[in-house]
Scaffold this motif. Structure first.
Motif, PDB file in Angstrom:
ATOM      1  N   ARG A 360     129.295  10.330  18.699  1.00 19.99           N
ATOM      2  CA  ARG A 360     130.017  11.501  18.184  1.00 19.99           C
ATOM      3  C   ARG A 360     130.503  11.197  16.779  1.00 19.99           C
ATOM      4  O   ARG A 360     131.520  10.519  16.599  1.00 19.99           O
ATOM      5  N   LEU A 361     129.782  11.691  15.805  1.00 23.36           N
ATOM      6  CA  LEU A 361     130.167  11.465  14.419  1.00 23.36           C
ATOM      7  C   LEU A 361     131.331  12.354  14.010  1.00 23.36           C
ATOM      8  O   LEU A 361     132.090  12.023  13.106  1.00 23.36           O
ATOM      9  N   PHE A 362     131.439  13.507  14.701  1.00 24.34           N
ATOM     10  CA  PHE A 362     132.501  14.470  14.363  1.00 24.34           C
ATOM     11  C   PHE A 362     133.218  14.845  15.663  1.00 24.34           C
ATOM     12  O   PHE A 362     132.829  15.792  16.348  1.00 24.34           O
ATOM     13  N   GLU A 363     134.241  14.077  16.011  1.00 20.61           N
ATOM     14  CA  GLU A 363     134.927  14.241  17.290  1.00 20.61           C
ATOM     15  C   GLU A 363     135.527  15.631  17.455  1.00 20.61           C
ATOM     16  O   GLU A 363     135.539  16.190  18.541  1.00 20.61           O
ATOM     17  N   ASN A 364     136.038  16.193  16.364  1.00 20.64           N
ATOM     18  CA  ASN A 364     136.717  17.485  16.453  1.00 20.64           C
ATOM     19  C   ASN A 364     135.795  18.677  16.208  1.00 20.64           C
ATOM     20  O   ASN A 364     136.260  19.805  16.125  1.00 20.64           O
ATOM     21  N   ALA A 365     134.521  18.410  16.065  1.00 22.51           N
ATOM     22  CA  ALA A 365     133.551  19.486  15.819  1.00 22.51           C
ATOM     23  C   ALA A 365     132.306  19.235  16.660  1.00 22.51           C
ATOM     24  O   ALA A 365     131.264  18.824  16.157  1.00 22.51           O
ATOM     25  N   PRO A 366     132.386  19.460  17.991  1.00 23.01           N
ATOM     26  CA  PRO A 366     131.262  19.135  18.882  1.00 23.01           C
ATOM     27  C   PRO A 366     129.985  19.899  18.561  1.00 23.01           C
ATOM     28  O   PRO A 366     128.887  19.355  18.691  1.00 23.01           O
ATOM     29  N   LEU A 367     130.119  21.157  18.151  1.00 20.10           N
ATOM     30  CA  LEU A 367     128.921  21.918  17.812  1.00 20.10           C
ATOM     31  C   LEU A 367     128.235  21.339  16.580  1.00 20.10           C
ATOM     32  O   LEU A 367     127.019  21.154  16.551  1.00 20.10           O
ATOM     33  N   PHE A 368     129.011  21.028  15.570  1.00 19.19           N
ATOM     34  CA  PHE A 368     128.448  20.446  14.355  1.00 19.19           C
ATOM     35  C   PHE A 368     127.854  19.072  14.638  1.00 19.19           C
ATOM     36  O   PHE A 368     126.807  18.713  14.101  1.00 19.19           O
ATOM     37  N   ASN A 369     128.500  18.309  15.506  1.00 21.25           N
ATOM     38  CA  ASN A 369     127.975  16.999  15.872  1.00 21.25           C
ATOM     39  C   ASN A 369     126.610  17.120  16.540  1.00 21.25           C
ATOM     40  O   ASN A 369     125.669  16.378  16.216  1.00 21.25           O
ATOM     41  N   SER A 370     126.487  18.078  17.467  1.00 21.35           N
ATOM     42  CA  SER A 370     125.207  18.307  18.135  1.00 21.35           C
ATOM     43  C   SER A 370     124.150  18.792  17.145  1.00 21.35           C
ATOM     44  O   SER A 370     122.982  18.411  17.222  1.00 21.35           O
TER      45      SER A 370
END
Length: 403
Positions: A360-370
């Motif tokens: 998870r590169l962006f913990e607070n942005a799961p959609l953007f991480n995916s």
């Protein structure tokens, strides 16, 4: 590797009506991308999604959560693009459509990439130790009859449900085409909408009421449950052909094209907002009914969406400069060219990426991480499918048969 211009030339060569519209190819790409974004959002846990711009918070969740409506765009576009050849024949601008050639072109367009994916998915299933899928289920999918002899659980790929719906429309189109002649064209639209309403209402209240949502969706979306959207596209093709026959600038439709675009986009946006805000799927409204529990929108939403999309398609076909800048640039057109492979491959690739438990590169942005992890693999595999499976058969498809 060929340039996008070369690929567009191949696409133009393959249009049976000899009318190619860049903006509609771009719209096809946007529709495929929208469906992929919706599935990506689902794997990310369906989070709320928004952007902060100049101190304002823009809630983009309705846009993401209604990505399944990209399929509605596909159905309307199919009716428009395939209907054009028949319209041109009626106006004596093209020879009559020969059924054998029509079906040959459809099979070469749809089956190669579809069959190639089925083979790959079966091989992956075997490599993962899950065993060979039931032969009957595989055979039903190969024959495009899994909408009748299958279920959501038996599909190798969840997006396969749309393919027999499209295929059934291909079979019906030559017969329906006989009805699009003045002054009977409006009867086809009204008849299709009435048939869809009766089908969906009857199926829900007498067969599906107590069934799981997955089965309700499965059966309500089979033909004739989506026939109205194909017909809306066909009638848009008829109106476009009439305007083209008279000369675009001399036609009243050409003068109204911007109004058509605004009305279509506004109508579609209102329907999407309604589903999200006023009648959330799975949530109880003031009357105590959910969407899948029998709310009136379940029976007419797709019909209204089809009409809205048809207005957008007609406006784009007539030509709007700023819309062409958005949809007819090389990047978006390329998405449109690979849209079929993109539609087929996005779900399994996103699923595989999700199962890999990537960091998870962006913990607070799961959609953007995916999105970061999935976008390149999806585009790469879709491009490979287009270049090495679709494109060779498109060349065969475009060859004129010997008389």
């Amino acid at each position: 590797m060929a340039s996008v211009d070369t690929l567009i030339a191949l696409e133009k060569q393959g249009t049976s009506a000899r009318i190619y519209l860049d903006a509609l190819t771009g719209l096809r790409g946007i529709a495929a991308l929208w469906v992929a974004l919706w599935h990506l959002w689902g794997f990310a846990g369906r989070p709320a999604y928004g952007l902060d711009v100049a101190g304002l918070h823009l809630d983009l969740t309705p846009l993401v959560r209604t990505g399944w409506a990209g399929v509605d765009i596909f159905f309307v576009l199919s009716g428009f693009v395939l209907g054009l050849a028949f319209c041109q024949a009626w106006l004596n601008n093209r020879p009559p459509v020969k059924p054998a050639e029509y079906f040959r072109r459809r099979l070469l367009r749809v089956l190669p990439a579809y069959y190639a994916q089925i083979i790959v998915l079966i091989v992956v299933t075997l490599l993962l130790g899950a065993g060979f899928p039931p032969v009957g289920d595989v055979l039903a999918q190969l024959l495009m009859v899994h909408n009748i002899f299958g279920s959501p659980a038996t599909q190798l790929n969840p997006v396969f449900w749309t393919l027999p719906v499209e295929f059934d429309f291909y079979l019906l189109l030559p017969l329906m085409a006989l009805s699009i002649t003045p002054p009977r064209w409006y009867r086809l639209l009204l008849g299709a909408m009435l048939l869809v309403l009766v089908y969906r209402y009857t199926m829900f209240h007498f067969v599906l009421r107590d069934m799981p949502v997955g089965l309700k969706s499965w059966w309500l979306n089979q033909l004739p449950g989506r026939l109205d959207q194909f017909v809306a596209g066909m009638l848009a093709a008829w109106l476009f052909s009439l305007a083209r026959e008279k000369g675009y600038e001399a036609s009243m439709l050409y003068q109204w094209r911007r109004g058509l675009l605004v009305a279509g986009l506004s109508g579609f946006a209102a329907l999407a907002w309604y589903i999200h805000a006023l009648q959330p799927i799975g949530a109880v409204n003031a009357l105590g009914l959910t969407y899948w529990g029998g709310h009136w929108s379940l029976f007419v939403w797709n019909s209204l969406a089809g009409l809205s999309i048809a207005m957008v398609v007609l406006a784009l076909a007539l030509g709007i400069r700023w819309a062409n800048m958005l949809l007819a640039n090389r990047s978006v057109i390329y998405l449109g060219l690979i849209s079929y492979s993109l539609y087929l491959w996005h779900f399994p690739v996103i699923k595989w990426m999700h199962q890999a438990h990537l960091p998870r590169l962006f913990e607070n942005a799961p959609l953007f991480n995916s999105l970061v992890w999935a976008v390149l693999p999806v585009l790469l595999i879709s491009s490979l499918s287009y270049w090495y499976v679709e494109r060779p058969f498109l060349r065969i498809r475009h060859r004129q048969p010997k008389s």
